[in-house]
Every structure is written in structure tokens, then in C-alpha cells.
Design a protein around this motif. Structure first.
Motif, PDB file in Angstrom:
ATOM      1  N   CYS A 528       7.632 -14.321  -3.377  1.00 39.89           N
ATOM      2  CA  CYS A 528       7.706 -14.287  -1.911  1.00 39.89           C
ATOM      3  C   CYS A 528       8.453 -15.483  -1.339  1.00 39.89           C
ATOM      4  CB  CYS A 528       6.299 -14.254  -1.322  1.00 39.89           C
ATOM      5  SG  CYS A 528       5.267 -12.922  -1.938  1.00 39.89           S
ATOM      6  N   ALA A 529       9.123 -16.278  -2.201  1.00 42.07           N
ATOM      7  CA  ALA A 529       9.709 -17.504  -1.670  1.00 42.07           C
ATOM      8  C   ALA A 529      11.062 -17.887  -2.242  1.00 42.07           C
ATOM      9  CB  ALA A 529       8.731 -18.669  -1.895  1.00 42.07           C
ATOM     10  N   VAL A 530      11.465 -17.335  -3.386  1.00 50.84           N
ATOM     11  CA  VAL A 530      12.645 -17.890  -4.050  1.00 50.84           C
ATOM     12  C   VAL A 530      13.793 -16.887  -4.183  1.00 50.84           C
ATOM     13  CG1 VAL A 530      13.498 -18.996  -6.154  1.00 50.84           C
ATOM     14  CG2 VAL A 530      11.199 -19.530  -5.305  1.00 50.84           C
ATOM     15  N   ASN A 531      13.589 -15.768  -4.868  1.00 57.37           N
ATOM     16  CA  ASN A 531      14.681 -14.859  -5.232  1.00 57.37           C
ATOM     17  C   ASN A 531      14.884 -13.764  -4.182  1.00 57.37           C
ATOM     18  OD1 ASN A 531      15.383 -15.738  -8.137  1.00 57.37           O
ATOM     19  ND2 ASN A 531      13.141 -15.630  -8.133  1.00 57.37           N
ATOM     20  N   ARG A 532      16.067 -13.722  -3.615  1.00 53.99           N
ATOM     21  CA  ARG A 532      16.321 -12.805  -2.503  1.00 53.99           C
ATOM     22  C   ARG A 532      16.333 -11.343  -2.941  1.00 53.99           C
ATOM     23  NH1 ARG A 532      20.951 -15.593   1.370  1.00 53.99           N
ATOM     24  NH2 ARG A 532      19.742 -17.466   1.904  1.00 53.99           N
ATOM     25  N   PHE A 625       0.731  -8.397  -7.599  1.00 49.78           N
ATOM     26  CA  PHE A 625       1.621  -7.527  -6.834  1.00 49.78           C
ATOM     27  C   PHE A 625       3.029  -8.117  -6.877  1.00 49.78           C
ATOM     28  CE2 PHE A 625      -2.618  -6.827  -5.453  1.00 49.78           C
ATOM     29  CZ  PHE A 625      -2.706  -5.501  -5.061  1.00 49.78           C
ATOM     30  N   VAL A 626       3.949  -7.383  -7.478  1.00 57.23           N
ATOM     31  CA  VAL A 626       5.330  -7.854  -7.615  1.00 57.23           C
ATOM     32  C   VAL A 626       6.204  -7.087  -6.626  1.00 57.23           C
ATOM     33  CG1 VAL A 626       7.289  -8.138  -9.169  1.00 57.23           C
ATOM     34  CG2 VAL A 626       4.949  -8.431 -10.025  1.00 57.23           C
ATOM     35  N   PHE A 627       6.796  -7.818  -5.686  1.00 61.46           N
ATOM     36  CA  PHE A 627       7.577  -7.204  -4.623  1.00 61.46           C
ATOM     37  C   PHE A 627       9.037  -7.041  -5.058  1.00 61.46           C
ATOM     38  CE2 PHE A 627       3.911  -9.134  -2.652  1.00 61.46           C
ATOM     39  CZ  PHE A 627       3.483  -8.146  -1.783  1.00 61.46           C
ATOM     40  N   PRO A 628       9.705  -6.005  -4.577  1.00 57.27           N
ATOM     41  CA  PRO A 628      11.062  -5.716  -5.061  1.00 57.27           C
ATOM     42  C   PRO A 628      12.114  -6.698  -4.570  1.00 57.27           C
ATOM     43  CG  PRO A 628      10.440  -4.167  -3.339  1.00 57.27           C
ATOM     44  CD  PRO A 628       9.207  -4.956  -3.659  1.00 57.27           C
ATOM     45  N   ASP A 629      11.837  -7.404  -3.464  1.00 57.23           N
ATOM     46  CA  ASP A 629      12.814  -8.359  -2.941  1.00 57.23           C
ATOM     47  C   ASP A 629      12.096  -9.365  -2.054  1.00 57.23           C
ATOM     48  OD1 ASP A 629      12.641  -7.238  -0.198  1.00 57.23           O
ATOM     49  OD2 ASP A 629      13.646  -5.515  -1.129  1.00 57.23           O
ATOM     50  N   LEU A 630      12.806 -10.424  -1.694  1.00 53.18           N
ATOM     51  CA  LEU A 630      12.214 -11.515  -0.924  1.00 53.18           C
ATOM     52  C   LEU A 630      11.820 -11.073   0.481  1.00 53.18           C
ATOM     53  CD1 LEU A 630      11.498 -14.518  -0.875  1.00 53.18           C
ATOM     54  CD2 LEU A 630      13.832 -14.997  -0.134  1.00 53.18           C
ATOM     55  N   THR A 632      10.717  -8.159   1.532  1.00 51.37           N
ATOM     56  CA  THR A 632       9.443  -7.442   1.480  1.00 51.37           C
ATOM     57  C   THR A 632       8.298  -8.392   1.159  1.00 51.37           C
ATOM     58  OG1 THR A 632      10.642  -5.518   0.645  1.00 51.37           O
ATOM     59  CG2 THR A 632       8.251  -5.477   0.447  1.00 51.37           C
ATOM     60  N   GLY A 633       8.493  -9.237   0.163  1.00 51.84           N
ATOM     61  CA  GLY A 633       7.419 -10.117  -0.273  1.00 51.84           C
ATOM     62  C   GLY A 633       7.029 -11.138   0.770  1.00 51.84           C
ATOM     63  N   ASN A 634       8.011 -11.794   1.371  1.00 50.97           N
ATOM     64  CA  ASN A 634       7.710 -12.842   2.334  1.00 50.97           C
ATOM     65  C   ASN A 634       7.009 -12.292   3.567  1.00 50.97           C
ATOM     66  OD1 ASN A 634       8.683 -14.862   4.717  1.00 50.97           O
ATOM     67  ND2 ASN A 634       8.558 -15.947   2.757  1.00 50.97           N
ATOM     68  N   ASN A 635       7.488 -11.155   4.060  1.00 51.73           N
ATOM     69  CA  ASN A 635       6.850 -10.558   5.235  1.00 51.73           C
ATOM     70  C   ASN A 635       5.452 -10.038   4.921  1.00 51.73           C
ATOM     71  OD1 ASN A 635       8.595 -10.552   7.702  1.00 51.73           O
ATOM     72  ND2 ASN A 635      10.081  -9.729   6.259  1.00 51.73           N
ATOM     73  N   THR A 636       5.270  -9.471   3.718  1.00 56.66           N
ATOM     74  CA  THR A 636       3.954  -8.923   3.379  1.00 56.66           C
ATOM     75  C   THR A 636       2.915 -10.021   3.249  1.00 56.66           C
ATOM     76  OG1 THR A 636       4.984  -7.069   2.224  1.00 56.66           O
ATOM     77  CG2 THR A 636       2.673  -7.515   1.737  1.00 56.66           C
ATOM     78  N   TYR A 637       3.259 -11.129   2.557  1.00 55.89           N
ATOM     79  CA  TYR A 637       2.245 -12.172   2.386  1.00 55.89           C
ATOM     80  C   TYR A 637       1.872 -12.786   3.729  1.00 55.89           C
ATOM     81  CZ  TYR A 637       3.967 -17.044   2.883  1.00 55.89           C
ATOM     82  OH  TYR A 637       4.366 -18.260   3.371  1.00 55.89           O
ATOM     83  N   LYS A 638       2.855 -12.930   4.615  1.00 56.34           N
ATOM     84  CA  LYS A 638       2.545 -13.491   5.930  1.00 56.34           C
ATOM     85  C   LYS A 638       1.733 -12.512   6.773  1.00 56.34           C
ATOM     86  CE  LYS A 638       6.275 -16.852   6.139  1.00 56.34           C
ATOM     87  NZ  LYS A 638       7.538 -17.286   6.754  1.00 56.34           N
ATOM     88  N   ALA A 639       2.014 -11.228   6.633  1.00 53.85           N
ATOM     89  CA  ALA A 639       1.245 -10.222   7.377  1.00 53.85           C
ATOM     90  C   ALA A 639      -0.212 -10.219   6.920  1.00 53.85           C
ATOM     91  CB  ALA A 639       1.866  -8.842   7.184  1.00 53.85           C
ATOM     92  N   VAL A 640      -0.418 -10.258   5.600  1.00 53.25           N
ATOM     93  CA  VAL A 640      -1.785 -10.283   5.077  1.00 53.25           C
ATOM     94  C   VAL A 640      -2.489 -11.582   5.464  1.00 53.25           C
ATOM     95  CG1 VAL A 640      -3.168 -10.305   2.955  1.00 53.25           C
ATOM     96  CG2 VAL A 640      -1.247  -8.717   3.179  1.00 53.25           C
ATOM     97  N   GLN A 641      -1.757 -12.686   5.373  1.00 53.73           N
ATOM     98  CA  GLN A 641      -2.326 -13.984   5.726  1.00 53.73           C
ATOM     99  C   GLN A 641      -2.822 -13.997   7.171  1.00 53.73           C
ATOM    100  OE1 GLN A 641       0.553 -17.160   5.982  1.00 53.73           O
ATOM    101  NE2 GLN A 641      -0.918 -18.710   5.336  1.00 53.73           N
ATOM    102  N   ARG A 642      -2.007 -13.494   8.078  1.00 53.25           N
ATOM    103  CA  ARG A 642      -2.364 -13.559   9.500  1.00 53.25           C
ATOM    104  C   ARG A 642      -3.307 -12.442   9.922  1.00 53.25           C
ATOM    105  NH1 ARG A 642      -1.276 -18.711  10.266  1.00 53.25           N
ATOM    106  NH2 ARG A 642       0.866 -19.225   9.657  1.00 53.25           N
TER     107      ARG A 642
END
Length: 688
Positions: A528-532, A625-630, A632-642
Motif C-alpha cells: 500500500c505504499a511502494v510499488n505503483r 490481503f495483496v492488492f493489485p496496485d498502489l 487500490t491498496g493505498n485507498n483501501t487501507y485508508k478507507a478501512v483505517q478511517r
């Protein structure tokens, strides 16, 4: 197998809060939730120990249900000859708590607070309750101001008295002992915990409240300083300067502007680190003097009280602090003292509490500290003057989590620590610009980056940058890992790692995960932070690395390779990439449970999984949970966090030959502590 541990004092006091915290911390690493109970409490306001345990260990039972009776109620029943009714009532209320918690910390009565029957009667009462509860017992002897012989005799007597009363003694602990000493050999382990002044010292805020003081200057940080000593200023400036001590609260008449300015200047100059200043007699200092003190930037609280110096000192010296949820520094100091002298591994083994199969957020967080303490690695923190880093460093040092090196000019770091009132004893401070390592680092960096045209002269400037210098320390073996990012961007933190440390052989790409601490479980999200936009091979690497990280931190890996479709229900390049990555994972790690392509709902919800992928060992039970791209991953973790109120710990870097981890620029002090602990554990798992 005991469901609870019963902590009983031998006489009044003893610092039971420290031992209660230590035992609760130990249990919280083994079971998904703990309870707390006190047989008797004062009738006025919440019991301080229960309030502390309830908040720190997230005990979701009403605090009013966590005790048996008040001292007044107990005294009335005993006076009426209804002692057995009192016992029965306390046992019933305890059982109500025990039914809802896998393990309970019981902090026994202290009749010295209630004025009824201290000494042998108190010990017999607590032994009886422990037997009724089915608890193992830990007697606590107060060693404050006692000779070693007296402490040893009290420990021996407490064990034998409790044994004769039919109690099962787990261990004997002498708390607040004045120095190194050995307890007598007993059939059970016996430990001594030294007196730690910062645990029992009141804060400036507690002194101010007790004195009814008016705050003339200072903020919350100034009020949180510990008061370790009192110095009365009444003589000339040179005499005052000779008597100032670290942690002293200076008490002086309000019209002594010379002493006010001198004490503030001594603090700013680093001659001494004061706790604060109290101005007596209700006299307000000359405004010109106050303006000068404020311009000095002491960071100290200045209080005004109506009493004279003698009465102020007398009242202040009666104030004793205690760990509380409002003062986490004292909590960490108390835990550090307990864990530094008590064999927690051996004590946990003797307790034999059934460990929960599920890893809860609380278990995960507290287990991090325990495991990091066991590895005790050397870590470097490049942001050596940042407030959150320094406050986290104090906690980490007190808990013995790691050996720390802070980067920055030593004078600047010392000044900042003094302003914040934090204790960095034990931390090394290195100035990258002046370090003897700089020349060697420049030559090595130039060699590593020669293919990019980097010369030694250019490298000499590059390695003076804190993140590059810290990464070179890790590369050269002067540190086992690095944590940065509280004030630096993610790119500034991880770029040096990519250039210098590089990836583990066989891993094509470094990546990251977040540990998502939900209310009832811990999940792992990557990347969720490195690979686009990783390709299939890189996505497989990320999945394998994420599964390894999950397992290393106690989360059983069941990997969901996420996509917008499940199984063969969809088509398209993105779905095909995930399908190909899933097959690569299965080929490279045949024993790893992995499913993909799979949608998030099918991965986490058993009901959806039963419809979309019946019979899958991962669907509905995924932990990684392995996300297909950055995106998707970055937005999902922030959505779950908030949206779900989850705590996101990370990003935790993986795939590097040595651990370097990035902090969010909004990282809290607990976030930093957790990330440093994770880095220490990662370092312990790396080949030397």
C-alpha cells in the motif's frame, strides 16, 4: 491452570501499581482480553489502579462492576458479624468478571486505606479470597527505606504465611528496594524491583493541583515533568546555583526576580535540568523578569502559590505520584522496572494461561515490545531533534526495546531533550557532519553508486544527510536497522535503502505491508505504499514477502490475491495479472494457502465466500490481503483505517537485506514505538 493472578501487598503501599501493570502486560500477550478486579475499593471516586488497567488494557466492562465492595461496606458487614456474607458477595462479583475474561488480574485489598485490621488479618483475608477465586498469589513487599535484612525477612515470612493459609504462591516480589540485593531462596521465584524515582515522583501538574497553584507560564509538556527534588531559593544567586539538582522544583518567594532568572538560565544553559518553579507568598514577579524568562525559552512551568516557602515545601513533599493512564511516561517507567528485573518468560510459563489462538490487536501490540526486548537490536533514528521521536525514544529506552542512536548535533539533541523534559540516558548521539565515519561512508557510497557517476566528493555531501548516514550505518554494521519518516517523505526514507542496502537475493522487488489492527483481529495489507503497478512476478514476490512478514509477527498467513472479480467470473488484463501472480505463488510456495483472483468481500466474509468460492481454505478467512496496485491498496487501507476505526501500523518494509522502515509524517508516539519494535524483530530475523 489458573485463570487469575492475585496480587496482595504485605502491609500498606508497596507500589502495587507497578507489579499489577507488569502482570497485566504479561497476560495481555497471551489472551485476547484480560479483566481486572479489586475485592475492596475506597468509596470516593474510581479506584486508581482499576482506572489505569481498564484504560490501558481496553477492558470493556464498567469499572463499577470490577470490585467486590467498598471499605465502608466491608467494615459494616464485619462489625455486624457478617464476614462470610462479605466473602460471598466479593466472590460472586469476581465470578461475574471471570466469566467474561480469559484471565484476570486481581489487586488485593489494602486495609490501611480502610482503617480495619491490617497485618495478619489482612493477609489472611486476601489468602482466603485468592483460594475462593482459584487464583495464584503474588505477595508484594515494600522495600522503600528498608534494610536488605528486613526485606529478606518480609519476603520469607510472606511466602510461608500464605502457604500455611492454603494459598498457591506464584512468586514473591520485593518492590522499591534501595539497591542490588538478593532475596532468600524459596520454593518459588523471588524478584526484586529497584526504586525508580520517576514512577513515584509527582508531576508538576500534580503538585500544582495539590497546592492550588496559579499557572503563570508553561504548557502541558511543562506540567508533565517529574518532580524528583525540592530546592528552596532564599539566598544569593551563586548559592542557589550550587544547590540546583536535576528534576528539582525550585521554590522561591515571588519577589526574587534574580533567582527566577538565574534558575531559568541555568536550565537553558544545560547546567541542570529543572522540573519547574514555584513562586510563594502570592507575590507576582516583576513583568520584566517574566518577559526575560519567557524569551529564554525554558519550557518550564512557573507557578504561583499564596503560602510561604516552608509550608509550600511541607505540602509538596507529601505528594506521591503513581502511574496513571493520563501519564504514560510513568507507566512505561514502571513497566521498564518490572520487565528489567522479573523473568517474564519464566513467570508466564508458571502461570500456564491458555494462549489464545486468535491474535488480537492488543496481543499484537504488546507482543511486539516483548519480542523486541528479547532481541535487543541496535537501531538508528535519523530525526534526532523531533519531539515525537524523542518521546518515543524515552519509552523505548525505559522498556529496554533496543539500543538507540539518534542523529543530530549533540548540543541540539540535548537542548531539545531538556526542553521536553525527556530522559535519553543510554542513547547514543551521532552528528553525521562531524562523525569519524563520514569519510569511510563517502568512499563506500561512491563505490556502490559508481555506475551512476557518483564521485567521492559528491558522496561526501550525500552521506552527511541524516537518512543517507543512517542507512550507511546499517549497511556498515554500526546499526541493525533504521526508522525514519516522522518529518521526511517516504521517498526520502526508502530511496537510500534501495540504493545502498538493496533487496534480498531472489526477491525482485522491495515492498511494504500495513498491519491493520481491527477491533477483533489483525490483518496484513500489502503493498500500500511502494510499488505503483507491479507486474505478475512482482505481485507474487509481494505476496510471498507479505506472508512471511505475517508469519514472523504471529499472524497465520492465508493469502488473498485481490481483484475486482472472484475466480473465473471476470476477464481482462488486470484479472489475468492477478491470476498469473497467484499461480507463481503456488509454484514457488506450494505449502502456502493462497487464493486468487478474489474480491475483498469474498476474502473476508464467510457468508459471501460460501456463495462465491465454497470449499476454499482462504475465502472468508483471509489474513493477508495483496492488492493489485498502489492506487487500490493505498485507498483501501485508508478507507478501512478511517471508516472502521482500525489502527494502521506501518508501512513495514520487506524484501530488503536489512530493515529500514518508514513512518507516516502524522505518526503518533505509539506508532513510532511499534515501528521501532517491528524493525528490531525484523533485524533479528535477518542473517548476520
Amino acid at each position: 491452570m489458573a485463570r487469575s493472578v492475585y496480587l496482595t501487598g504485605v502491609g500498606a503501599g508497596g507500589g502495587k501499581s507497578t507489579v499489577a501493570l507488569g502482570l497485566a502486560e504479561l497476560l495481555s500477550r497471551q489472551v485476547e482480553r484480560i479483566g481486572a478486579f479489586r475485592p475492596l475499593v475506597p468509596g470516593h471516586g474510581p479506584d486508581p489502579i482499576l482506572a489505569l488497567l481498564t484504560e490501558r488494557y481496553r477492558i470493556d466492562l464498567p469499572i463499577a462492576e470490577l470490585h467486590g465492595a467498598t471499605y465502608a461496606e466491608a467494615a459494616a458487614l464485619v462489625a455486624d458479624g457478617r464476614r462470610e456474607e462479605l466473602i460471598s458477595r466479593i466472590v460472586q462479583r469476581y465470578r461475574d468478571v471471570e466469566r467474561r475474561c480469559p484471565a484476570v488480574v486481581v489487586v488485593g485489598s489494602d486495609f490501611a486505606d480502610g482503617g480495619d485490621g491490617a497485618g495478619p488479618r489482612e493477609l489472611a483475608f486476601n489468602a482466603r479470597l485468592a483460594t475462593e477465586f482459584g487464583s495464584v498469589v503474588v505477595p508484594v513487599i515494600d522495600g522503600l527505606g528498608q534494610e536488605p535484612e528486613a526485606v529478606a525477612a518480609a519476603a520469607r515470612g510472606a511466602y510461608h504465611d500464605l502457604d500455611e493459609l492454603g494459598a498457591t504462591v506464584l512468586a514473591v516480589i520485593a518492590n522499591r528496594v534501595p539497591g542490588p540485593m538478593a532475596l532468600p531462596e524459596l520454593p518459588v521465584p523471588a524478584y526484586t524491583i529497584p526504586e525508580v524515582p520517576t514512577v513515584s515522583a509527582p508531576t508538576v501538574a500534580e503538585v500544582a493541583a495539590a497546592l492550588g497553584a496559579t499557572l503563570l507560564a508553561g504548557d502541558d509538556a511543562a506540567l508533565a515533568r517529574d518532580v524528583l527534588d525540592y530546592v528552596v531559593g532564599a539566598a544569593h544567586v551563586p548559592t542557589l546555583l550550587d544547590h540546583l539538582t536535576d528534576g528539582a522544583l525550585v521554590i522561591t518567594p515571588g519577589d526574587r526576580a534574580d533567582l527566577l532568572v538565574a534558575a531559568g538560565a541555568a536550565h537553558v544553559a544545560g547546567q541542570v535540568s529543572l522540573a519547574g518553579l514555584v513562586l510563594t507568598l502570592g507575590e507576582r514577579p516583576d513583568p520584566r523578569a517574566m518577559r526575560l524568562v519567557e524569551k529564554l525559552g525554558t519550557g518550564l512551568a512557573v507557578l504561583s502559590v499564596p503560602s510561604d516557602s516552608y509550608d509550600t515545601v511541607a505540602a509538596s513533599s507529601r505528594i506521591e505520584g503513581r502511574p496513571s493512564a493520563a501519564n504514560p511516561r510513568k507507566v512505561e517507567a514502571a513497566l521498564g522496572a518490572f520487565e528489567g528485573r522479573v523473568d517474564t518468560v519464566g513467570l508466564a510459563r508458571r502461570l500456564r494461561v491458555s494462549r489464545s489462538e486468535r491474535v488480537t490487536p492488543l496481543m499484537f501490540e504488546y507482543d511486539l515490545i516483548d519480542r523486541a526486548r528479547a532481541t535487543h537490536r541496535r537501531l538508528v533514528l535519523p530525526e534526532g531533534t523531533e519531539e515525537r521521536i524523542l518521546r518515543a525514544a524515552e519509552i523505548l529506552l525505559r522498556r529496554g526495546v533496543a539500543d538507540l542512536t539518534l542523529l543530530g548535533r549533540p548540543d541540539d539533541v540535548a537542548r531539545r531533550a531538556r526542553e521536553l523534559g525527556v530522559d535519553l540516558a543510554g542513547a547514543a548521539v551521532v552528528d553525521p557532519a562531524a562523525s569519524d565515519w563520514r569519510d569511510g561512508f563517502a568512499e563506500e557510497y561512491a563505490r556502490l553508486r559508481a555506475h551512476r557517476g557518483v564521485t567521492v566528493d559528491l558522496a561526501y555531501d550525500v552521506v552527511a544527510q541524516p537518512n543517507y548516514f543512517g542507512t550507511m550505518m546499517v549497511h556498515a554494521g554500526h546499526a541493525d536497522g533504521m526508522v525514519s519518516g516522522a518529518t521526511h517523505t517516504t521517498a526520502a526514507t526508502i530511496r537510500p535503502a534501495f540504493e545502498i542496502i538493496r533487496t534480498v537475493p531472489g526477491v525482485t522487488v522491495a515492498s511494504s505491508v500495513f498491519f491493520m489492527l481491527l477491533a477483533d483481529r489483525v490483518l496484513v495489507y500489502g503493498d500500500c505504499a511502494v510499488n505503483r503497478d507491479p507486474d505478475a512476478a512482482q505481485l507474487a514476490d509481494i505476496a510471498i514477502s507479505s506472508a512471511g512478514t505475517a508469519a514472523r509477527f504471529g499472524v497465520e498467513p492465508r493469502v488473498a490475491m485481490l481483484s475486482y472479480s472472484t475466480g473465473t467470473s471476470g476477464a481482462g488484463a488486470d484479472v489475468e495479472k492477478v491470476a498469473a501472480a497467484t499461480e507463481l505463488v503456488r509454484e514457488r510456495r506450494p505449502g502456502l494457502l493462497v487464493e486468487g483472483p478474489i474480491q475483498y468481500d469474498a476474502a473476508i466474509d464467510p457468508r459471501v465466500a460460501a456463495t462465491k468460492l465454497p470449499g476454499s481454505p482462504v475465502a472468508g478467512r483471509a489474513t493477508v490481503f495483496v492488492f493489485p496496485d498502489l492506487n487500490t491498496g493505498n485507498n483501501t487501507y485508508k478507507a478501512v483505517q478511517r471508516s472502521a476505526g482500525a489502527v494502521a501500523v506501518g508501512p513495514v518494509m520487506q524484501g530488503l537485506r536489512r530493515p529500514v522502515n518508514d513512518l507516516s509524517r502524522g505518526a503518533s508516539i505509539p506508532d513510532i514505538v511499534n515501528t521501532v519494535a517491528i524493525t528490531a524483530i525484523q533485524a533479528a530475523g535477518q542473517p548476520s
